[in-house]
Design a protein around this motif. Structure first.
Motif, PDB file in Angstrom:
ATOM      1  N   ASP A   1     -13.641   0.321  -4.375  1.00  0.00           N
ATOM      2  CA  ASP A   1     -14.597   0.436  -3.270  1.00  0.00           C
ATOM      3  C   ASP A   1     -14.231   1.560  -2.304  1.00  0.00           C
ATOM      4  O   ASP A   1     -14.758   1.648  -1.211  1.00  0.00           O
ATOM      5  CB  ASP A   1     -14.684  -0.890  -2.508  1.00  0.00           C
ATOM      6  CG  ASP A   1     -15.186  -2.030  -3.384  1.00  0.00           C
ATOM      7  OD1 ASP A   1     -16.022  -1.748  -4.256  1.00  0.00           O
ATOM      8  OD2 ASP A   1     -14.715  -3.163  -3.199  1.00  0.00           O
TER       9      ASP A   1
ATOM     10  N   ARG B   1       0.829  -1.210   0.000  1.00  0.00           N
ATOM     11  CA  ARG B   1       0.000   0.000   0.000  1.00  0.00           C
ATOM     12  C   ARG B   1       0.861   1.256   0.000  1.00  0.00           C
ATOM     13  O   ARG B   1       0.593   2.217  -0.714  1.00  0.00           O
ATOM     14  CB  ARG B   1      -0.942  -0.012   1.200  1.00  0.00           C
ATOM     15  CG  ARG B   1      -2.113  -0.993   1.055  1.00  0.00           C
ATOM     16  CD  ARG B   1      -2.769  -1.290   2.395  1.00  0.00           C
ATOM     17  NE  ARG B   1      -3.135  -0.087   3.122  1.00  0.00           N
ATOM     18  CZ  ARG B   1      -3.386  -0.065   4.430  1.00  0.00           C
ATOM     19  NH1 ARG B   1      -3.294  -1.172   5.146  1.00  0.00           N
ATOM     20  NH2 ARG B   1      -3.730   1.072   5.010  1.00  0.00           N
TER      21      ARG B   1
ATOM     22  N   GLN C   1      -8.900  -6.715  -3.707  1.00  0.00           N
ATOM     23  CA  GLN C   1      -9.750  -5.638  -4.202  1.00  0.00           C
ATOM     24  C   GLN C   1      -9.441  -4.321  -3.493  1.00  0.00           C
ATOM     25  O   GLN C   1      -9.718  -3.245  -4.017  1.00  0.00           O
ATOM     26  CB  GLN C   1     -11.247  -5.997  -4.003  1.00  0.00           C
ATOM     27  CG  GLN C   1     -11.688  -7.294  -4.680  1.00  0.00           C
ATOM     28  CD  GLN C   1     -11.799  -7.179  -6.185  1.00  0.00           C
ATOM     29  OE1 GLN C   1     -11.624  -6.104  -6.739  1.00  0.00           O
ATOM     30  NE2 GLN C   1     -12.096  -8.282  -6.854  1.00  0.00           N
ATOM     31  N   ILE C   2      -8.856  -4.416  -2.295  1.00  0.00           N
ATOM     32  CA  ILE C   2      -8.491  -3.203  -1.545  1.00  0.00           C
ATOM     33  C   ILE C   2      -7.496  -2.376  -2.353  1.00  0.00           C
ATOM     34  O   ILE C   2      -7.565  -1.147  -2.406  1.00  0.00           O
ATOM     35  CB  ILE C   2      -7.876  -3.580  -0.179  1.00  0.00           C
ATOM     36  CG1 ILE C   2      -8.905  -4.322   0.678  1.00  0.00           C
ATOM     37  CG2 ILE C   2      -7.353  -2.350   0.550  1.00  0.00           C
ATOM     38  CD1 ILE C   2      -8.322  -4.905   1.959  1.00  0.00           C
ATOM     39  N   LEU C   3      -6.551  -3.070  -3.012  1.00  0.00           N
ATOM     40  CA  LEU C   3      -5.522  -2.369  -3.769  1.00  0.00           C
ATOM     41  C   LEU C   3      -6.092  -1.681  -4.996  1.00  0.00           C
ATOM     42  O   LEU C   3      -5.552  -0.688  -5.473  1.00  0.00           O
ATOM     43  CB  LEU C   3      -4.425  -3.358  -4.191  1.00  0.00           C
ATOM     44  CG  LEU C   3      -3.713  -4.106  -3.061  1.00  0.00           C
ATOM     45  CD1 LEU C   3      -2.691  -5.081  -3.631  1.00  0.00           C
ATOM     46  CD2 LEU C   3      -3.049  -3.128  -2.110  1.00  0.00           C
ATOM     47  N   ASP C   4      -7.202  -2.225  -5.509  1.00  0.00           N
ATOM     48  CA  ASP C   4      -7.824  -1.678  -6.722  1.00  0.00           C
ATOM     49  C   ASP C   4      -8.394  -0.292  -6.473  1.00  0.00           C
ATOM     50  O   ASP C   4      -8.368   0.580  -7.348  1.00  0.00           O
ATOM     51  CB  ASP C   4      -8.930  -2.628  -7.197  1.00  0.00           C
ATOM     52  CG  ASP C   4      -9.388  -2.324  -8.602  1.00  0.00           C
ATOM     53  OD1 ASP C   4      -9.842  -1.188  -8.834  1.00  0.00           O
ATOM     54  OD2 ASP C   4      -9.293  -3.213  -9.468  1.00  0.00           O
ATOM     55  N   GLY C   5      -8.937  -0.080  -5.277  1.00  0.00           N
ATOM     56  CA  GLY C   5      -9.487   1.233  -4.953  1.00  0.00           C
ATOM     57  C   GLY C   5     -10.871   1.483  -5.498  1.00  0.00           C
ATOM     58  O   GLY C   5     -11.408   2.587  -5.377  1.00  0.00           O
TER      59      GLY C   5
ATOM     60  N   THR D   1     -10.370 -11.623  -2.304  1.00  0.00           N
ATOM     61  CA  THR D   1     -11.169 -10.520  -1.759  1.00  0.00           C
ATOM     62  C   THR D   1     -10.294  -9.363  -1.267  1.00  0.00           C
ATOM     63  O   THR D   1     -10.561  -8.194  -1.562  1.00  0.00           O
ATOM     64  CB  THR D   1     -12.053 -11.027  -0.598  1.00  0.00           C
ATOM     65  OG1 THR D   1     -12.855 -12.102  -1.067  1.00  0.00           O
ATOM     66  CG2 THR D   1     -12.947  -9.903  -0.086  1.00  0.00           C
ATOM     67  N   ASP D   2      -9.220  -9.694  -0.537  1.00  0.00           N
ATOM     68  CA  ASP D   2      -8.362  -8.645   0.015  1.00  0.00           C
ATOM     69  C   ASP D   2      -7.638  -7.861  -1.069  1.00  0.00           C
ATOM     70  O   ASP D   2      -7.241  -6.708  -0.853  1.00  0.00           O
ATOM     71  CB  ASP D   2      -7.338  -9.257   0.980  1.00  0.00           C
ATOM     72  CG  ASP D   2      -7.971  -9.752   2.274  1.00  0.00           C
ATOM     73  OD1 ASP D   2      -9.137  -9.371   2.525  1.00  0.00           O
ATOM     74  OD2 ASP D   2      -7.325 -10.511   3.011  1.00  0.00           O
TER      75      ASP D   2
ATOM     76  N   LEU E   1      -7.651   4.111  -1.918  1.00  0.00           N
ATOM     77  CA  LEU E   1      -6.570   3.367  -1.277  1.00  0.00           C
ATOM     78  C   LEU E   1      -5.700   4.335  -0.477  1.00  0.00           C
ATOM     79  O   LEU E   1      -5.361   5.415  -0.955  1.00  0.00           O
ATOM     80  CB  LEU E   1      -5.721   2.649  -2.332  1.00  0.00           C
ATOM     81  CG  LEU E   1      -4.490   1.902  -1.798  1.00  0.00           C
ATOM     82  CD1 LEU E   1      -4.915   0.693  -0.990  1.00  0.00           C
ATOM     83  CD2 LEU E   1      -3.562   1.494  -2.931  1.00  0.00           C
TER      84      LEU E   1
END
Length: 544
Positions: A513, A480, A507-511, A504-505, A516
């Motif tokens: 939702d 990150r 997807q956090i890096l994708d931003g 699933t985790d 980031l």
């Protein structure tokens, strides 16, 4: 492109191709014959734009409130992304604002709504539909008109600063008409004293673009400057597409009004110009126009003007498109990073994600070729950096999270996509798959090269890092942090999840939702990461 949401463990349907933004579209809104909900004055309308997302209506934006007007032309320009292959449902809601807790609350009167799709507006360019109240009831004769304009790829914007000098002082007029009408207006005037009875004009400026069909489109409305015949308006920015359809000789009509809180603005004067003429105001130069009232010009023998409007400054800001950079000589430098951790399975086993099947490429090769073949068109030397991570490498067989798969530490580049494929296949027997899955070192390595390019200020190279991995990264905090740092550089990251792991985790890096952030809370400057689970695309074309 946006990746579809991750699927469950059940049967996999044929996935939808990722959607690419074809363009951004500007929407202009006006209404006619709105319902009058106020007692003394007319309604104060405002428009809310909502878009349907996963079955729910979500507010996108809202217009300004226009006081006491049943036929408003809103200055607010709504901007939406246009996806050709998606039905994008929009809803426009018009309210009579009471200025308490924001438009759209229970305190506001609902004047009507209308639903349509972005595709309908784009296809027709101009849509006029009736407004409906609840339960499908017509809102009288109320209509809403939406006009769409595509923001072209070579579009830019212009910053303008206007002032005026010695404008006419529009004192209140004596009520006219029949006696009954005069009496009614006299009573109202006692309740609502005309704002200019004891003060000077409150001027504001409107700019209209005159289209080919001679219709006028409101481009911008300035703020009101109270009690001032020589106002200086705040500088503002508008797109060149909005101002003049990117045509310098297109005629513009500029109108100066004296603001009235009841919506009965007094006309002070107008002038006509073009963006070509406005450009004379660049640098130290200024351009000015006589603000003319046509009625006064006819009636008054010695009439000169109703004031002067001056363009103090004009700055053009070009917004460059992807093709502008490519055609200007910018090269794309493509780097692939491959996950060689033990969770992939022994490459000699047919169940391994790294198994080399002589008849069919594995998922790593499919993803590599699909992305690499696109990027190679924008790289003149056709040489690509190929790195590996998570393996023990010769000669000491120590774990490395940043090694050249051609085992040449001085030059990690391969000749074309085929060269990357050959280096990948030849390195597999020489390494030991290990772990953990750390990708921050490779992101930081590419970022250092991108930082060197950034310092040249030449915009000659853009860097794309393709990370192929079979699981969630182990060094999430460091990753990150590295992505946040890289977001300031000419660099993008594509992460492809290979295999059937739970991503699933990732997807956090994708931003998609949310923004980031680094472990310290610093947000990315740009959304530079795209994550795609390959399993959703392995049975469709490489284009998807």
């Amino acid at each position: 492109p946006r990746a579809p949401a991750a699927m469950g463990d059940g049967p996999e349907p044929c996935p939808q191709a990722p959607l690419a933004v074809l363009s951004k579209v500007e929407l202009r809104v006006s209404c006619k014959h709105l319902l009058d909900r106020d007692t003394l004055n007319k309604s104060d309308p405002c428009v809310l734009l909502l878009m349907q997302t996963q079955g729910q209506w979500m507010e996108v934006d809202r217009s300004e409130v226009i006081k006491s007007n049943l036929n408003p032309v809103f200055a607010k320009i709504f901007t939406v992304d246009y996806y050709f292959e998606e039905v994008q449902k929009l809803r426009f809601e018009v309210y009579d604002s009471h200025g308490q807790a924001g438009v759209g609350t229970h305190d506001d009167d609902f004047l009507g709504g209308m639903e349509c799709t972005v595709g309908q507006i784009v296809a027709q360019k101009r849509v006029t539909k009736p407004l409906f109240l609840k339960y499908g009831k017509f809102a009288g004769k109320s209509t809403i008109t939406i006009i769409s304009e595509e923001i072209s790829g070579n579009n830019g914007y212009v910053e303008l600063a206007f002032r005026a000098k010695k404008l006419d002082d529009k004192v209140s007029r004596v009520p006219g008409g029949n006696k009954a009408g005069w009496a009614r207006e006299a009573v109202l005037s006692l309740i609502l004293l005309p704002q200019d009875l004891f003060s000077k004009s409150d001027p504001f400026l409107e700019i209209y673009r005159i289209d080919d069909d001679r219709s006028e489109q409101l481009v911008y409305r300035t703020e009101v400057v109270k009690n001032n015949l020589s106002p200086i308006w705040e500088p503002f920015k508008v797109s060149l597409n909005s101002l003049c359809s990117c045509e310098e000789k297109r005629k513009l009509r500029c109108v100066v009004w004296d603001y009235d809180s009841r919506g009965k603005h007094d006309f002070i004067g107008e002038f006509f110009t073009t963006f070509e003429e406005m450009q004379k105001a660049m640098g130290e130069n200024k351009v000015q126009w006589d603000c003319m009232n046509p009625k006064y010009k006819i009636k008054k023998r010695n009439y000169k003007n109703s004031g002067v409007v001056v363009l103090l400054d004009l700055k053009i800001h070009r917004v460059y498109s992807f093709l502008d950079y490519i055609m200007g000589g910018c090269q794309i430098h493509f780097t692939v990073a491959i996950d060689f951790t033990a969770s992939n399975g022994d490459p000699r086993n047919s169940c391994s994600l790294h198994y080399i099947n002589p008849y069919q490429p594995n998922e790593y090769l499919k993803a590599l070729v699909a992305v690499g073949e696109i990027c190679q068109d924008y790289d003149s030397d056709k040489k690509f950096s190929a790195l590996g991570f998570g393996a023990r490498i010769p000669p000491k067989y120590e774990v490395s999270h940043d090694f050249a798969i051609n085992f040449n530490p001085d030059n990690d580049e391969c000749e074309g996509i085929q060269g990357v494929v050959e280096s990948y296949q030849s390195c597999l027997p020489k390494i030991q798959l290990y772990g953990p899955t750390n990708v921050a070192p490779i992101i930081s390595k590419v970022a250092r090269v991108a930082a060197d390019e950034e310092r040249t200020k030449e915009a000659s190279q853009y860097f794309i890092l393709l990370i192929l991995t079979d699981g969630v990264v182990t060094d999430m905090a460091d990753t990150r942090e590295a992505i946040v740092r890289a977001s300031y550089l000419p660099m993008s990251i594509i992460i492809v999840g290979v295999g059937n792991a739970d991503f699933t985790d990732m997807q956090i890096l994708d931003g998609d939702d949310g923004v980031l952030r680094s472990p310290k809370g610093e947000p990315v400057l740009r959304d530079i990461v795209q994550f795609v689970p390959f399993r959703e695309f392995k049975n469709v074309s490489a284009t998807a």
